[in-house]
Scaffold this active site. Structure first.
Site, mmCIF file in Angstrom:
data_model
loop_
_atom_site.group_PDB
_atom_site.id
_atom_site.type_symbol
_atom_site.label_atom_id
_atom_site.label_comp_id
_atom_site.label_asym_id
_atom_site.label_seq_id
_atom_site.Cartn_x
_atom_site.Cartn_y
_atom_site.Cartn_z
ATOM 1 N NE ARG A 78 -2.529 1.046 3.532
ATOM 2 C CZ ARG A 78 -3.198 0.814 4.657
ATOM 3 N NH1 ARG A 78 -4.452 0.383 4.616
ATOM 4 N NH2 ARG A 78 -2.627 0.997 5.838
ATOM 5 C CE LYS A 181 -1.923 4.959 7.204
ATOM 6 N NZ LYS A 181 -3.047 5.604 7.832
ATOM 7 C CD GLU A 217 -11.586 6.110 5.147
ATOM 8 O OE1 GLU A 217 -11.205 5.104 5.755
ATOM 9 O OE2 GLU A 217 -10.901 6.669 4.269
HETATM 10 N N1 PLP Z 1 -8.908 4.682 6.974
HETATM 11 C C1 PLP Z 1 -8.023 5.649 7.230
HETATM 12 C C2 PLP Z 1 -8.312 7.010 6.743
HETATM 13 C C3 PLP Z 1 -6.850 5.352 7.946
HETATM 14 O O1 PLP Z 1 -5.951 6.308 8.196
HETATM 15 C C4 PLP Z 1 -6.620 4.051 8.376
HETATM 16 C C5 PLP Z 1 -5.393 3.695 9.076
HETATM 17 O O2 PLP Z 1 -4.430 3.249 8.542
HETATM 18 C C6 PLP Z 1 -7.569 3.072 8.097
HETATM 19 C C7 PLP Z 1 -8.710 3.421 7.395
HETATM 20 C C8 PLP Z 1 -7.365 1.655 8.515
HETATM 21 O O3 PLP Z 1 -6.436 1.014 7.705
HETATM 22 P P1 PLP Z 1 -5.595 -0.208 8.264
HETATM 23 O O4 PLP Z 1 -6.552 -1.191 8.773
HETATM 24 O O5 PLP Z 1 -4.829 -0.697 7.099
HETATM 25 O O6 PLP Z 1 -4.737 0.362 9.342
HETATM 26 C C1 COI Z 2 -3.507 3.662 11.603
HETATM 27 O O1 COI Z 2 -4.534 3.153 12.016
HETATM 28 O O2 COI Z 2 -2.444 3.039 11.539
HETATM 29 C C2 COI Z 2 -3.471 5.050 11.122
HETATM 30 O O3 COI Z 2 -2.554 5.382 10.410
HETATM 31 C C3 COI Z 2 -4.477 6.039 11.549
HETATM 32 C C4 COI Z 2 -3.807 7.244 12.125
HETATM 33 C C5 COI Z 2 -4.738 8.407 12.110
HETATM 34 C C6 COI Z 2 -3.290 6.971 13.506
#
Ligand code: PLP
Ligand code: COI
Length: 337
Positions: A78, A181, A217
């Site tokens: 990612r 991200k 989200e």
């Molecule tokens: N959505 C956003 C905007 C995020 O910053 C995150 C964190 O990484 C997530 C969703 C959840 O993603 P993940 O489960 O890969 O941490």
């Molecule tokens: C995560 O869940 O790892 C994120 O990057 C979200 C962040 C706002 C702490």
């Protein structure tokens, strides 16, 4: 002494961070640094034009005292996708891996002990470092990986939180950068998060930026809901493909639940039995109330202090796999020796 059981989700200095620079079209060698600061050209593209992307993953101290990573290759992939979206080079899998394993080797004592509920959060990031004024991609980049022991992202841990629908701003455009991200998405969300906190909500819940009809989200995590033994989560071009959410989809299906990844219209909110936010930092944080400030409607889920039955089952299974208490049937875990 670190009070492992009462850690906030915050930055704490550790022994070392890891860096790698990109110049003349190639990545250099991994370097180990003890300083926490970075010296940058004042015209670096990350400072003016937002050439920055990042990741978030965790290292867990398992029930058997092993050090465990969860689906780290997906974070590496990612990160390359995010980098490419904003004109930056991919980070090769072998460099991401070497950085990750080197970082952990130098900071083992900062991985919280099993049973404290805390974890070590790992934050890879990449910035454009070339000093230039014209709007163009940098030719030089810095990849950094640092870590910090953390407690739960939402201060009450697995206790349900209240969220507020954000009507005054979008964090991402329909074909913008919401599905990767990059720092800009989070800058765009800062004011809405502040407003949400001022009104007593833990996060802003964004709607689709095109029609404002569907749930997108939360600021830091994906949204999911449960009804009729079905796990429902939004399909949208402007949300991040959460690795936690992908995992919950698999676990829900393994548990015999139906899974629907589709648009969630606002007027469906009243029909859900459970709702939650999911992500690396948020893990599963149940939602007990969604407030819509335009319609002055509150949707409530379950009881204010308890996680719903299906969310609890998903939480226990996910966290059980991460800490090595439950069988890793999907081969999501890498054990580091
Ligand atoms: N959505 C956003 C905007 C995020 O910053 C995150 C964190 O990484 C997530 C969703 C959840 O993603 P993940 O489960 O890969 O941490
Ligand atoms: C995560 O869940 O790892 C994120 O990057 C979200 C962040 C706002 C702490």
């Amino acid at each position: 002494m670190i009070d492992w059981s009462n850690l906030p989700f915050g930055y704490m200095p550790t022994n070392a961070n890891v860096r790698c620079t990109y110049q003349n079209g190639t990545w250099g060698k991994i370097e180990i640094h003890t300083e926490e600061t970075v010296t940058l050209h004042m015209a670096a593209t990350c400072l003016h034009y937002g050439q920055e992307c990042f990741e978030g993953l965790k290292a867990y101290r398992g029930v058997d005292n092993s050090i465990r990573l969860f689906r780290w290759e997906d974070n590496a992939k990612r990160m390359s996708k995010s980098a490419q979206r904003i004109g930056m080079p991919e980070i090769p899998m072998n460099i991401f891996k070497e950085a990750l394993f080197t970082l952990i080797a130098h900071n083992k004592e900062f991985i919280p002990p099993y049973g404290t509920g805390a974890t070590m959060y790992i934050r890879p990031l990449m910035i454009g470092t070339e000093g230039k004024l014209g709007l163009n991609a940098s030719t030089e980049y810095m990849f950094i990986m640092f870590c910090s022991p953390v407690g739960p992202y939402f201060k009450d841990g697995c206790k349900p939180v209240k969220v507020i629908i954000e009507r005054d701003s979008d964090r991402a455009a329909p074909l913008g950068t919401g599905n990767v991200k990059v720092g800009g998405n989070y800058a765009a969300a800062v004011n809405a998060t502040l407003r949400a906190h001022q009104l007593g909500y833990s996060s802003a819940l964004y709607l689709d930026p095109k029609e404002k009809k569907y749930i997108d989200e939360c600021g830091p995590a994906n949204f999911f809901a449960i009804k009729n033994n079905t796990y429902v989560t939004p399909q949208s071009t402007s949300i991040l493909e959460s690795i936690t959410n992908m995992s919950l989809i698999t676990l829900a299906a393994n548990m015999g639940m139906k899974v629907e990844k589709r648009q969630i219209p606002l007027d469906e909110l009243g029909s859900f039995e459970e709702a939650g936010q999911c992500g690396t930092a948020a893990v599963i944080t149940p939602i007990c109330e969604i407030y819509d400030p335009l319609l002055h409607i509150s949707h409530t889920y379950g009881f204010p202090n308890t996680i719903g039955e299906k969310s609890k089952l998903l939480y226990d299974t996910l966290v059980g796999i991460q800490f090595g208490e439950k069988e890793d049937t999907e081969q999501w875990i890498t054990i580091i020796h």
